[in-house]
Write an enzyme that holds these catalytic residues in place. Structure first.
Site, mmCIF file in Angstrom:
data_model
loop_
_atom_site.group_PDB
_atom_site.id
_atom_site.type_symbol
_atom_site.label_atom_id
_atom_site.label_comp_id
_atom_site.label_asym_id
_atom_site.label_seq_id
_atom_site.Cartn_x
_atom_site.Cartn_y
_atom_site.Cartn_z
ATOM 1 N N GLY A 59 0.871 -1.186 -0.068
ATOM 2 C CA GLY A 59 -0.074 0.001 -0.157
ATOM 3 C C GLY A 59 0.956 1.334 0.148
ATOM 4 N N CYS A 86 5.563 -6.141 1.923
ATOM 5 C CA CYS A 86 5.719 -4.589 2.088
ATOM 6 C C CYS A 86 4.962 -4.089 3.131
ATOM 7 C CB CYS A 86 5.455 -4.058 0.596
ATOM 8 S SG CYS A 86 6.202 -2.685 0.437
ATOM 9 N N HIS A 181 8.772 -7.779 -3.070
ATOM 10 C CA HIS A 181 7.456 -8.122 -3.881
ATOM 11 C C HIS A 181 7.670 -9.404 -4.398
ATOM 12 C CE1 HIS A 181 5.156 -4.260 -2.990
ATOM 13 N NE2 HIS A 181 6.415 -3.621 -3.013
ATOM 14 N N GLU A 183 5.189 -10.967 -5.895
ATOM 15 C CA GLU A 183 4.343 -11.132 -6.822
ATOM 16 C C GLU A 183 4.732 -10.502 -8.198
ATOM 17 O OE1 GLU A 183 3.331 -7.016 -4.814
ATOM 18 O OE2 GLU A 183 4.250 -8.791 -4.368
ATOM 19 N N SER A 235 -18.440 -7.429 -28.405
ATOM 20 C CA SER A 235 -17.508 -6.656 -28.978
ATOM 21 C C SER A 235 -16.719 -7.342 -30.217
ATOM 22 C CB SER A 235 -16.913 -5.789 -28.048
ATOM 23 O OG SER A 235 -15.911 -6.673 -27.572
ATOM 24 N N GLY A 236 -16.681 -8.414 -29.842
ATOM 25 C CA GLY A 236 -15.806 -9.360 -30.662
ATOM 26 C C GLY A 236 -14.591 -9.667 -29.963
ATOM 27 N N GLY A 237 -14.250 -9.003 -29.030
ATOM 28 C CA GLY A 237 -12.896 -9.337 -28.234
ATOM 29 C C GLY A 237 -12.994 -10.396 -27.343
ATOM 30 N N VAL A 238 -12.020 -10.883 -26.907
ATOM 31 C CA VAL A 238 -11.950 -11.951 -25.990
ATOM 32 C C VAL A 238 -12.912 -12.306 -24.878
ATOM 33 C CG1 VAL A 238 -9.935 -11.494 -24.804
ATOM 34 C CG2 VAL A 238 -10.597 -13.719 -25.163
ATOM 35 N N ASP A 239 -13.045 -10.976 -24.330
ATOM 36 C CA ASP A 239 -13.746 -10.997 -22.921
ATOM 37 C C ASP A 239 -15.282 -11.441 -23.448
ATOM 38 O OD1 ASP A 239 -11.481 -10.498 -21.682
ATOM 39 O OD2 ASP A 239 -11.776 -8.168 -21.870
ATOM 40 N N SER A 240 -15.876 -10.483 -24.160
ATOM 41 C CA SER A 240 -17.206 -10.774 -24.609
ATOM 42 C C SER A 240 -17.489 -12.161 -25.351
ATOM 43 C CB SER A 240 -17.768 -9.534 -25.408
ATOM 44 O OG SER A 240 -17.126 -9.118 -26.617
ATOM 45 N N SER A 241 -16.593 -12.528 -25.994
ATOM 46 C CA SER A 241 -16.682 -13.694 -26.778
ATOM 47 C C SER A 241 -16.916 -14.788 -25.975
ATOM 48 C CB SER A 241 -15.476 -13.943 -27.737
ATOM 49 O OG SER A 241 -15.641 -12.909 -28.778
ATOM 50 N N LYS A 381 -7.098 -11.200 -17.424
ATOM 51 C CA LYS A 381 -7.168 -11.542 -18.889
ATOM 52 C C LYS A 381 -6.492 -13.250 -19.292
ATOM 53 C CE LYS A 381 -7.665 -8.860 -21.678
ATOM 54 N NZ LYS A 381 -9.001 -8.739 -22.719
#
Length: 525
Positions: A59, A86, A181, A183, A235-241, A381
């Site tokens: 933070g 941290c 860190h 991560e 939209s045709g992007g990977v997320d909405s598809s 993603k």
């Protein structure tokens, strides 16, 4: 009996770092479910969540300052392992009786960490062993405060040349804290350290896999939707598809997908999307031409946040209008994912600053006629892409470069005009076409052109040309939370620039963006 893929879970306490989600992503990569909650989560909620372990994230605050975020007491009363990173280590130290102060020497970037004690967390994990038998790690630091006094019964775990207590632990309670860190990918053994904590110390099982996520999501969708119908903005992007495939598998013909042409799409986008998704998904599809509505609403608006919100509201207006023509539409589905929520301050932490609003998060109006369903809201993603391949979507669809919901509207700096959109659309097409030809398209994570409201002098033949300046942007990233500008070959950039200037009469000059994220965002607006 249905396996609960969330049964072995890690709770991550967020103290306001923009990169806390990276910890969640690393945990998910290991196949373990986790949730991120704000530091102000109450004790009852922590007990109800029943984690097998807790990670205290970083933070921006200093723990010794008034009103700095504190850790819920239940974290230390629950009797499960706790790992402070941290700020998380510093707040652990303070609340358990130690002391934290400002350091004369900040550590930002690479550091060599000497492991000075044996512990379950780091035993057998090292990058170097010196002639004296000292184990050390290559780690990434980002802090200006240090623990100067450890709580009772804690021991020093690790040190650096400028930070004596760069790690601490109390083995019998399974309390561990590190100043670096794990991560971030710059900490070479970061994944092994997190794996050690999650599997060996917290005794978690890897139940969070793509196939199990799909099965669990489909069950959740059916339980929520029932017999209602759903309208998905596609939209045709990977997320909405991927969201469309999941919804289609869950509720079949109760799903209608709507592709809205907002006039801010890439070249041939509408035809490609309709053809591709009808073939591979087979869902009910509706095409809506709303170009004039979007461009009219954007007229004269130059502020990026206002543009995003106008585009978001216009999408909802179109959805509401179109859904009223359909039977029993009760839900609006979106392909919202974790990074959208984070950058719109959608995480539960009150300490996170808004970077930008996403049209499918920050652009939604307070009152809608449709209820919202977002099946990918908790996924990163790379998780969405793994689901896409598991669901049988073609590689070229799953790994197609992301395209923002507001489209070219946020790649045109300042006012959005049709002439700018047409010019940018062609330049973007040339850029992507040349990346494909040079076998660079899949080597970069995202690439696009940006319209700048600037004109520059150039010479074409023997004539003077005073025309627009465009910028090119290409980045390499895994999680889209951080990104490095892509080091494209000079010859390729020269080819792209030459084609754009020669084929688009109203462009005089092309620049290339060499900014990393942070400090820059991937999109310009």
């Amino acid at each position: 009996m249905v396996l609960d893929i969330n049964a072995h879970r890690i709770l991550i306490i967020d103290f306001g770092s923009q990169y806390t989600q990276l910890i969640a992503r690393r945990v998910r990569e290991l196949g373990v479910y986790c949730e991120l909650h704000s530091f102000n989560i109450n004790d009852a909620a922590i007990r109800k969540f029943a984690p097998k372990g807790i990670i205290l994230a970083g933070g921006p605050e200093s723990v010794y300052k008034t009103n700095s975020p504190c850790c819920p007491q239940a974290v230390f009363d629950l009797g499960v392992p706790v790992f402070g990173i941290c700020y998380g280590m510093q707040i652990m130290a303070k609340q358990l009786g130690g002391k934290v102060e400002s350091s004369r020497l900040r550590e930002c970037g690479y550091a060599r960490l000497n492991v000075v004690s044996k512990s379950r967390l780091l035993d057998g994990i090292e990058d170097h062993v010196d002639t004296d038998g000292m184990f050390s790690l290559d780690v990434w630091m980002s802090h200006g405060d240090i623990v100067t006094k450890m709580p009772k019964d804690f021991h020093v775990l690790a040190s650096t040349t400028s930070c004596q207590i760069a790690g601490m632990f109390r083995e019998e309670h399974c309390y561990y804290g590190v100043q670096f860190h794990p991560e971030v990918t710059h900490t070479k053994q970061g994944s092994r350290i997190l794996s050690r904590f999650i599997f060996d110390i917290c005794k978690c099982r890897a139940l969070w896999t793509p196939l199990k996520i799909i099965e669990d999501t489909i069950i959740s969708i059916r339980a929520k939707i029932g017999t209602d119908n759903v309208l998905l903005g596609l939209s045709g992007g990977v997320d909405s598809s991927v969201a469309a495939v999941l919804l289609h598998q869950a509720i079949g013909n109760q799903l209608t997908c709507m592709f809205i042409d907002n006039g801010l799409l890439r070249l041939h986008e509408g035809k490609q999307v309709m053809s591709m998704l009808t073939k591979h998904i087979g869902v009910n599809m509706i095409y809506v031409n709303a170009q004039d509505q979007f461009l009219n609403n954007l007229a004269g608006v130059s502020d990026p946040e206002k543009k995003r919100r106008i585009i978001g509201r216009t999408f909802i207006d179109v959805f509401d209008t179109q859904s009223s023509k359909l039977d029993n539409i009760k839900y609006l589905a979106q392909g919202t994912i974790y990074p959208d929520v984070i950058e719109s301050s959608g995480s539960t932490s009150t300490k996170v600053n808004t970077i930008k609003s996403h049209h499918n998060v920050g652009g939604l109006p307070m009152v809608m006629n449709l209820k919202l369903i977002e099946p990918l809201r908790k996924l990163f993603k790379d998780e969405v892409r793994r689901l896409g391949l598991e669901l049988g979507l073609p590689y070229e669809m799953v790994y197609r470069h992301p395209f923002p919901g507001p489209g070219l509207g946020v790649r045109i700096l300042g006012d959005v005009k049709k002439e700018y959109v047409d010019l940018l659309r062609l330049a973007d097409y040339i850029f992507i076409e040349e990346l494909h030809k040079a076998d660079w398209y899949y080597k970069v994570s995202q690439a696009f052109a940006v319209f700048q409201p600037l004109k520059s002098v150039s010479i074409v033949g023997d004539s003077r040309r005073y025309a627009w300046v465009l910028a090119l942007r290409a980045v390499e990233t895994i999680d889209f939370m951080t990104a490095r500008w892509a080091h494209l070959p000079y010859e390729l950039l020269e080819t792209i620039s030459g084609r754009i200037v020669n084929e688009i009469e109203d462009v005089s000059r092309v620049t290339y963006d060499v900014s990393n994220k942070p400090p820059a965002t991937i999109e310009w607006e």
